[in-house]
Every structure is written in C-alpha cells, then in structure tokens.
Write a protein that holds these residues in place. Structure first.
Motif, PDB file in Angstrom:
ATOM      1  N   TYR B  28       0.832  -1.015  -0.041  1.00 30.17           N
ATOM      2  CA  TYR B  28      -0.096  -0.036   0.052  1.00 30.17           C
ATOM      3  C   TYR B  28       0.562   1.463  -0.111  1.00 30.17           C
ATOM      4  CZ  TYR B  28      -4.779  -1.752   0.773  1.00 30.17           C
ATOM      5  OH  TYR B  28      -5.515  -3.241   0.795  1.00 30.17           O
ATOM      6  N   THR B  29       1.603   1.043   0.491  1.00 30.89           N
ATOM      7  CA  THR B  29       2.880   2.464   0.698  1.00 30.89           C
ATOM      8  C   THR B  29       2.997   3.493  -0.997  1.00 30.89           C
ATOM      9  OG1 THR B  29       4.188   1.252   0.464  1.00 30.89           O
ATOM     10  CG2 THR B  29       3.967   1.393   2.819  1.00 30.89           C
ATOM     11  N   THR B  30       3.156   2.329  -2.014  1.00 33.69           N
ATOM     12  CA  THR B  30       3.048   3.073  -2.705  1.00 33.69           C
ATOM     13  C   THR B  30       1.942   4.232  -2.778  1.00 33.69           C
ATOM     14  OG1 THR B  30       2.364   1.195  -4.567  1.00 33.69           O
ATOM     15  CG2 THR B  30       4.683   1.188  -3.402  1.00 33.69           C
ATOM     16  N   HIS B  31       1.339   4.283  -2.827  1.00 36.83           N
ATOM     17  CA  HIS B  31       0.102   4.885  -2.842  1.00 36.83           C
ATOM     18  C   HIS B  31      -1.002   5.256  -1.788  1.00 36.83           C
ATOM     19  CE1 HIS B  31      -1.566   0.096  -3.563  1.00 36.83           C
ATOM     20  NE2 HIS B  31      -2.208   1.614  -2.541  1.00 36.83           N
ATOM     21  N   SER B  33      -0.436   7.934   1.046  1.00 40.60           N
ATOM     22  CA  SER B  33      -0.239   9.332   1.380  1.00 40.60           C
ATOM     23  C   SER B  33       1.160   8.903   2.712  1.00 40.60           C
ATOM     24  CB  SER B  33      -1.201  10.477   2.260  1.00 40.60           C
ATOM     25  OG  SER B  33      -1.902  10.168   1.355  1.00 40.60           O
ATOM     26  N   TYR B  78      -8.454  12.606   0.846  1.00 40.25           N
ATOM     27  CA  TYR B  78      -9.253  11.545   0.589  1.00 40.25           C
ATOM     28  C   TYR B  78     -10.613  12.455  -0.176  1.00 40.25           C
ATOM     29  CZ  TYR B  78      -5.165   8.357   0.737  1.00 40.25           C
ATOM     30  OH  TYR B  78      -4.044   7.350   1.059  1.00 40.25           O
ATOM     31  N   GLY B  85     -10.539   4.561  -2.216  1.00 43.40           N
ATOM     32  CA  GLY B  85      -9.465   5.308  -1.684  1.00 43.40           C
ATOM     33  C   GLY B  85      -9.074   5.951  -0.330  1.00 43.40           C
ATOM     34  N   HIS B 122      -6.421  -4.920  -1.347  1.00 45.35           N
ATOM     35  CA  HIS B 122      -5.363  -4.546  -2.446  1.00 45.35           C
ATOM     36  C   HIS B 122      -5.685  -5.323  -3.935  1.00 45.35           C
ATOM     37  CE1 HIS B 122      -1.647  -3.891  -0.616  1.00 45.35           C
ATOM     38  NE2 HIS B 122      -1.559  -5.137   0.665  1.00 45.35           N
ATOM     39  N   GLU B 125      -6.726  -3.151  -6.636  1.00 46.97           N
ATOM     40  CA  GLU B 125      -5.930  -2.225  -6.841  1.00 46.97           C
ATOM     41  C   GLU B 125      -5.766  -2.985  -7.878  1.00 46.97           C
ATOM     42  OE1 GLU B 125      -5.381   1.456  -6.833  1.00 46.97           O
ATOM     43  OE2 GLU B 125      -5.824   0.791  -5.034  1.00 46.97           O
ATOM     44  N   THR B 126      -5.212  -3.980  -7.895  1.00 49.78           N
ATOM     45  CA  THR B 126      -4.316  -4.731  -8.538  1.00 49.78           C
ATOM     46  C   THR B 126      -4.501  -6.295  -8.879  1.00 49.78           C
ATOM     47  OG1 THR B 126      -2.280  -5.593  -9.217  1.00 49.78           O
ATOM     48  CG2 THR B 126      -1.959  -4.750  -7.091  1.00 49.78           C
TER      49      THR B 126
END
Lengths: 304, 668
Positions: B28-31, B33, B78, B85, B122, B125-126
């Motif tokens: 999650y850290t990539t998207h 804040s 958000y 999100g 997750h 997201e992907t």
C-alpha cells in the motif's frame, strides 16, 4: 504387597516422622538397585534416614564423613606394611560395606568424590593393581548440603546421573515436629532397630521388583516423557538412556511396593520428580523456578 | 477489570500483530499518503515501547485525539472515508492506532481481522500474479499471527517456525474449499472486484495523431494485448492490428471529427478465414483491435455493446476498463468499399488550404505525369525508398509546414511522419487516402503459441482508395525501413536509439525466461482473472451439461462444500484417538466421554488414578463405579494379558450411566 517390606516401611517411619513419601521413595530406590542422593539443609534427618534404612534391611553399614581433606585411600583402604609378616597387608576402607552413608559428599574434593562414584558404578574397586569386589547388595546413600553453601564442591552432572533418585526431605510438618520434640532420642531409637529383612530376602525382593510387568503402553508413555525432555527447548539437555532405564526400574519398584504385578502411569509419575530433579537443567537464559520445575513440565505431557 | 488485564500485550505478542500487518500494508505504501505510512510506523514503535514497559503507551484522550486527527487527515487527503481510496487509507491508519490498544484478546483479534480486510482490499488495486503470490505470503503471516496470539508462549524463536508451519497447514486445508468456490460460485457480470474506475489515465493509441504521440508509445514495454491464432500463425509482416482511422488533417494533427455514424460495412472477402482470440489489457478507450475482416459483420461480444463503423473500426460504447477477451473469425484478404460514395470521397480528399506548397507542387507533378492512381502511389513509395529518408524515434523538430519540412528538409521520422505525409501527398494528387493506426507485428511466444503485442508495436499506416481494389493498405514506413514491418521496431532503429530496457531484457538467455513468465501471466489472466460467467459456463458445460446453469452450480457447490468439509473433518479429527486399536483404551475413552458429559473432563496428562480420585471427589455417588472401571482399565492396559477381561471392562463402561446431577440424598 510384600509384608516384610511393609513392616520395614513402618519401622523407618517410626524413626523419621512425617516423611512417608520420602521413605517410600528411598526404599523404592534401593529396590531398583539405585543409589540415593539426599539433599537438604543439615539437621533434617538425612543421616537418620540412611541409618534406619540400613538397620532395617539388616545390612552392615559404614558411614564416611566427607571432608575437604578426605583422600581416596580413606575411602577405599590401603595396603600397609606389616612388620610381623614382612609383607603388605590390605586394610579395607569403609567402602567395604553393604550400605555406605557418604555424608556431605559435596564437602570432599573431586578426587575423593570420584573414588566413591567409580565404586558405585563398577561394584568393585581396584587398589594397587588388585580388583576387589564390593559386597552385595551395595548401596550408596549420599547426603549433600545444598550447593550454594560455603566450602562445597557441587557434584558435576555426569556424577549426579549415577544416583537414581535425589530426594529432598524438607522440614517436618508441625504435627511430626511436635511428635519429634516429645519423643525419644533418635539415636537411641536407631540403636534399638532390628533388621526386618535379611539381605538375601531383600535381594529376592529386588528380583521380584525387576519382574513387574511392563506393558507396551507404559513404554509409550515413558518414551513420550524422554522424548519431551530432549525436544523441549526449556531443557539444556534431555534425559540420558541411563536415566530412562532408571525411571523404568524405579516405576517397577514403586509398583512392587504398591503390591501390583504391573507398572502403570501413576508409578512413573510418582518417581519422576526424584529421577529428573538432578538431571534436567534449564537452558541457557532461563531461570529455574524451583526444584520440581522440570518434573512439572514433564508431568504435563499427554499420556498416550 | 484488574490491573494486569489492562496492561498491553507483551512485546512478542505485539510483534505477532505488527509484522503481519506490516506485510499486508507494505504494497500500500506506494499509493498511500506518506503521513499515513509514517504515523503507522510511529504507532507501531510506540506500541512496542509500551509493551516492553508493560504500560499503555498513550492515554485515552491522546489516543482519541490522534484517531480524530487521522480521520480528518484522510478526509482532507482523499475527500472522504468511503470508497477504495479513503476507506482503505483510513483502515490502514486505524490499524496502526489499534497497535496501541492491545489489552484484551478481542483487541488483538480485531487488529488481525482489519489486516485481513486490508489484504482483500489489495485486489481492488491490482490482480497481477506476483501480487497474488505476495498476498498468499501475507495471508500466511496473518494466520500465523492468529495462531500465535491464541497460545501462551509465542516468545520462543522456534515457535515462529512452528506457527508458520501450522498456518501453512491450515491454509492448505482451506484450499479445496477455496478451489470449489472459485470454480462453482456463480459468476456475476464482470469481475467481483470491479469498482467504479478512478481516474481515466489512458494508455495506447489516442483519438488523434500528432507528432510525438506514437513515439512515446514506441518506447514503452506496456502490454497492449495478446492474441492467439488457431492453426497456422500468420506472418509477422502481415499482422496489421487495426485501430483508430483518421480522416481529417488540420495542418498539424490527424483526427476523426466525431465518430462516424454506425453504418453497414461494405466489403468482399477472399480465401480462407482464420480464427483468433485476443485478450486486451484495459486501455480505457473504445477501440477494439481487429485483424482482417471479421465474420459475421459486425461482430458482437456477449456482455458488451459494440458497433462497427464503415471504415472498419470496431468500438465499444463503454471504454475498456478491465481486461477484455474476444474471439473472432476473420478473413485476412478482403476488399473494403469497392465503390466509394461521394461523401467519403470528398472526405478522403480534403486538405486544409494553402499549406505545404512544395508537397502540393510535387503531387501536382505526379498527377500530371501519371496515368493512374496506382502509379501515383508507386511514385510516392519510390520517393521514400530512393531519397535519403531515415527511420528514427527522435526526429528533429518540424516547422509550421510540417509535411514540407519533413519531405524536403529533415527526412527523419517514424511511422506517423511517413503515414501522415504520404496521405497528404495522395490527397494533394487527388487520390483518396486516410491514416490507419493500430499495432503491427508483435512478439511471438513459442512457449504459449500466442502473440504478445506491446506499446512499442504501435504503428501508423495508410489506406488509399483505388478503383477496382477498394481501400488498399499502403505502408510507407515499410518502404523506408522494411525491417520495421518484418522484425519490429528495434530492428528498424539505428543502433544508438534502441531503448535500453528493452535491449537489456532481450538478452538471448533471458528471452525464454521472459516468454515463460509471460505465458504464466497469460494463463493467470485467462483462467483466474478472466474466469467470468462465460468461461465458467463453458467449462462446466464441458464437464456436465446440467452443471452449467445456476441451480446446478449452487447445489453442486453446497454438496461439494459439505463433502470437502466432512472429509477434512474426518481426516483431521479421526487422527485424535491414537490408541483406538485396543479395546481397553476404546472403552476407557468412552468412559472419559461419559464423565466429560457431566462436567468432569480428563486432562490429556492426567493419569487414570488421579482422574478417578478427582472424579470421585466431585461425585462421591459414583466413586465405586469409577474406581472399578479405572482399576479394570489399568490392569488391562498395563498389566500382563488376562483372558476375557476386556469384555468385563466394556460391560462396566456400558452400564456406567452418570446422571448430570448427584441424587438428592447426597446433594448438600
């Protein structure tokens, strides 16, 4: 139950008051042909117990007081020049007796300790190149002050393993203490004890105890206990095969004392604390809570 | 509540909460804040410190304030706490706060459940294969955490391995049920995790063609689609994947003004059709790529509304927001628009006034000297072939007269320059022409027998309308750099320009690896992610026709789940009584069950006599029976064999019927 053994127990319990369990354990230890280590503070009756055992079983008895200057020859004996005969004559040491009370064994130097312990293991002594058999039966009842007292040489683990049981006497309960305070002098009592069994009878009892039936189910339980002692990370090392065999013999003796011709889990559980107390030590970094810490862990193993 | 109960969990337990959560949150850290990630770490450290000192790290008021601040922060960042999100961000933040509040088992279990929810989050997201593998690891960690917080001593280091192994076994035991649910759970239209798309970042081709559009694509490795042909593979140079068609030129960009009205495609076909399936990545556009002329015309998709324009563009009403798979039968050889209507002719000849005079003059010269439209096409191709034109992805900048500058000055460019200026020349010479974009070629994956088409295979070519031949494909780029069409963009580029990443990945030894990986991904897409209503129905119908409707699925699912669970239960719990072989133990176990029913449960480590003493103490009215049975059992199991004895024990146990309550005479 063997009536003679019953009487023997009664007689010893009459001298050592309020210690039925320990007395029974001691007798079981001797029945299982094991040596006994009694550990406690001075004055709780260690010597009395040893003495009473020997007297009651009709065996000859020597007491060796271990001190820091005791030499092996003081235990085993020595060949001394005899002017009359012009040769060396062997003067046997106090070890040549059926029951040896090795008092305060941890006060002696390791050298003297090992002389005794070798005799215990082999059942014979070698002096000046000559092997001399020790009498049968041969028991060592050693007493030891708790190791943290000053001037003591604690026995190493390898030598502790040679004792089948380690028994702790502890203080008598108030009723027993009262009886002790009111009763006769212990030394006089001891002197008045007569043998209830002959050594031959006792050896027959030993053989009978050895015949007590051991079922596979009991061996399963015994192996579960041994396995747990070896795999549990809380123990520094597990029980040795010798300890496992001792445990089995002791359980048989215990069953024999109870008058049963087979051993059951309760017998193993009854003798387990005395067998593992001086054999299992906590792994590095763990504190040992108390004396029966190891036994409690093992007694929590499921009975198969 | 006692003071001890209010103390936080010990450090080892806290680690069992924090580490699985960390694993779950890591991707999650990539998207998320940055402040959420940082405060989570802060909370974790505070919690650990508190655990070490056996004190609550923060007071109730501070904790509440921190929580409220977090909620406010998420709302600001958000725009709300609902939806994928804000909702997930808030949960991530709160999972950190929860590490400060680990007093009761309820707190600890709740924390791990939040982790489970975040884990599933997750997949919004992907859904890629590596991600799924990682998620399995995280699920393992979470399960191990659940196990650890239920046991007393999770401190010992060897417990970590033991817990992880147990967790793995638990997950494996869950696998049959999961597979069953995956196969049989009735699928809804579209994947379950389909959410309203956020953002509309588009990839791939766009609805206009101006300098730079395609060159950006040409440098990307991003997957556009995979295509699989049934039967013989067409030659790479024939693989023109048709996408947007452009008619209008404004001097700078080629585009289509509006979408042409749906109208029937007029075409004739020749030869044999081919069958292929195409799995397209989500490109958030409306084009569906085509090879050849599909049959029937227009083709249709089961769960999408599509239409086809007369210039052979296939479009969907809704942008392609998720991976899409379709199968087509198509004719590689066809003739489009044998007769050109007047509107289209005008449209195909239209040029802005008074730009690119030199090109117009050249075209006029050709027109004057040539007898036919086909001859003019030949002239133009000869120009590209014979003059010093170069294929490059980094052409020099062009001035306002783009076609003139390109044709007579720079002469460096790539497909869109060639296609654009070619169409300009044709129109100036009076030959109807248009620009077609799409993909050309692709990489053939021998391992999986399919074509991988990537961004760098994007291409622009042209169609000219010739009398009697209809719209005819002319690829001017092929005239300049034949290798572009034959072997792909990399082969056509000068050595200094080959994209570094592509070259590095294309090392000979890596190629099979990369292709193998692509096969895996393709299978994953096809069979796991792409297992939709259609595929499910088809697969189940192949197994048994009655399975394919929802009633069959639901009943099979129910029965199958029951069978799986019961089988597992039998296998797992059947292992419990290890000595069921001898009759004495069986009878004694029955006796113990009877006593357990009245509330006297035997501990596994309790010796029979101890148990009997305890039971007799609790129920003096049963003491005699208990002692008798115990004695018999011990003698049978541990004593020397005695004939006929098991029957006695069995009978004694059978006759042992303890009442739940002692008789009134004994009750105190």
């Amino acid at each position: 139950m063997n009536p003679a053994l019953h009487r023997a127990l009664d007689q010893i319990n009459g001298v050592l008051l309020g210690k039925e369990t320990q007395v029974r354990l001691s007798l079981a230890c001797l029945l299982a042909r094991g040596h006994l280590l009694i550990e406690d503070t001075p004055g709780v009756g260690k010597t009395t117990l040893a003495h009473a055992l020997a007297q009651t079983l009709g065996m000859d008895f020597h007491r060796i007081q271990f001190t820091s200057d005791l030499l092996p020859a003081d235990i085993l004996g020595a060949a001394i020049y005899d002017r009359d005969s012009g040769g060396f004559t062997f003067h046997p040491g106090p070890i040549f007796a059926q029951v040896i009370l090795a008092d305060e064994i941890n006060r002696a130097s390791p050298k003297a300790q090992s002389a005794l312990l070798e005799a215990m293991e082999e059942g014979q002594v070698s002096i000046e190149g000559e092997t001399r058999p020790l009498p049968t039966p041969f028991f060592v009842i050693a007493t030891q002050n708790p190791g943290d007292q000053a001037g003591a040489f604690p026995l190493p683990e390898s030598q502790l393993d040679r004792f089948l049981f380690r028994v702790r006497l502890g203080y008598p309960d108030p009723a027993a203490e009262r009886a002790l305070l009111k009763g006769e002098d212990r030394r006089e009592l001891l002197a008045g004890l007569r043998g209830v069994l002959t050594p031959v009878e006792f050896m027959a009892a030993q053989r009978a105890a050895r015949e007590v039936h051991v079922a596979d189910a009991l061996l399963d339980y015994l192996q579960a206990l041994i396995g747990a002692s070896r795999s549990d990370p809380r123990f520094a090392t597990g029980l040795s095969p010798r300890a496992g065999l001792g445990l089995l013999r002791a359980a048989q003796a215990w069953a024999y004392l109870a008058g049963r011709d087979y051993a059951q889990p309760e017998d193993l559980r009854a003798v387990l604390p005395a067998v593992v107390r001086h054999r299992l030590f906590p792994a590095v970094g763990l504190a040992q809570a108390d004396d029966d810490w190891a036994a409690r862990i093992l007694l929590d193993i499921a009975i198969p | 509540m006692t003071a001890a109960a209010r103390a936080p969990a010990d450090p080892a337990t806290l680690l069992w909460l924090a580490v699985p959560l960390l694993l779950v949150l890591l991707p999650y850290t990539t998207h998320l804040s940055a402040w959420i990630s940082l405060s989570w770490l802060g909370f974790a450290l505070l919690g650990l410190n508190g655990a070490r000192r056996r004190r609550r790290p923060l007071g109730r008021v501070t904790l509440t304030l921190a929580t409220l601040a977090g909620v406010a922060g998420v709302i600001i960042d958000y725009g709300g706490v609902i939806g994928p999100g804000g909702g997930l961000a808030l949960l991530a933040f709160l999972s950190g706060v929860k590490l400060l509040q680990t007093e009761t088992p309820r707190d600890r279990i709740g924390t791990l459940f939040v982790g489970c929810f975040l884990l599933v989050g997750h997949f919004l997201e992907t859904q890629s294969l590596p991600h799924a593998v990682y998620m399995i690891l995280a699920a393992l960690a979470l399960t191990a955490g659940f196990i650890a917080i239920q046991t007393d001593d999770c401190a010992a280091p060897d417990r970590i391995k033991a817990h992880c192994i147990l967790a793995g076994r638990l997950l494996l035991q869950a696998l049959p049920l999961a597979l069953l649910l995956f196969l049989l759970f009735p699928r809804l239209q579209g994947p379950l995790w389909n959410l309203p798309q956020q953002g509309t970042a588009r990839t791939g081709l766009s609805d206009s063609m101006s300098p730079g559009d395609i060159s950006r694509l040409l440098e990307s490795d991003e997957l556009a689609f995979r295509a699989e042909f049934a039967g013989a593979q067409p030659d790479s140079s024939q693989l023109y994947w048709r996408g947007p068609v452009f008619w209008e030129y404004d001097g700078r960009a080629w585009r289509s003004i509006g979408l042409p009205p749906p109208a029937p495609v007029r075409a004739e076909t020749f030869g044999q059709p081919v069958r292929y399936s195409l799995t397209m990545e989500a490109h958030r556009q409306q084009w569906l790529f085509l090879f050849g002329l599909p049959e029937p015309l227009p083709p249709s998709l089961p769960d999408r509304r599509t239409f086809m324009t007369p210039d052979l563009q296939w479009l969907t009403r809704e942008p392609v927001g998720q991976r899409l798979r379709y199968e087509l039968t198509a004719y590689p050889d066809y003739r489009l628009d044998p007769v050109l209507d007047e509107v289209s002719r005008r449209r195909a000849l239209d040029l802005p006034e008074a730009i690119n005079p030199r090109a117009r003059a050249l075209a006029a010269r050709w027109r004057a000297g040539a007898g036919s439209d086909a001859a003019i096409v030949e002239e133009a191709l000869r120009l590209f072939r014979q003059e010093r034109f170069f294929y490059t992805l980094r052409p020099p900048a062009l001035g306002t007269a783009q076609v003139d500058d390109f044709l007579f000055e720079t002469r460096r460019g790539f497909c869109e320059h060639y296609a654009g200026s070619f169409v300009f020349l044709m129109r100036a010479a009076g030959v109807p022409a248009r620009v077609v974009t799409g993909y050309q070629g692709g990489e053939y994956n021998q391992l999986g027998n399919y074509w991988i088409v990537r961004g760098r295979d994007a291409h622009a070519w042209t169609e000219v309308w010739l009398d009697g031949r209809g719209w005819t494909r002319v690829d001017p780029t092929a005239a300049v750099a034949p290798s572009r069409v034959e072997r792909g963009v990399e082969a056509a580029l000068p050595a200094g320009e080959r994209p570094g990443g592509v070259i590095a990945l294309d090392g000979a030894w890596l190629r099979p690896l990369r292709l193998g990986w692509d096969v895996l991904n393709n299978q994953w897409n096809q069979w796991v992610l792409g297992y939709n209503q259609e595929r499910q129905r088809r697969l189940l119908a192949r197994l048994a026709p009655w399975l394919a409707d929802w009633r069959g699925m639901v009943s099979t699912l129910g029965i199958g789940a029951a069978v799986v669970v019961l089988t597992l239960a039998l296998v797992l719990f059947g292992r419990r009584p290890p000595t069921a072989s001898d009759p004495a133990s069986r009878a004694y176990a029955r006796f113990c069950r009877k006593l357990a029913r009245i509330g006297i449960v035997r501990a596994p480590a309790e010796a029979p006599e101890e148990y009997a003493r305890r039971a007799a103490g609790a129920r003096p009215d049963l003491a005699g029976a208990i002692a008798g049975i115990t004695r018999r059992y011990l003698a049978l199991r541990y004593g020397p064999p005695r004939p006929g004895a098991p029957a006695l024990l069995k009978r004694a146990v059978r006759d042992f019927r303890p009442s739940r309550h002692p008789p009134a005479s004994i009750r105190r």
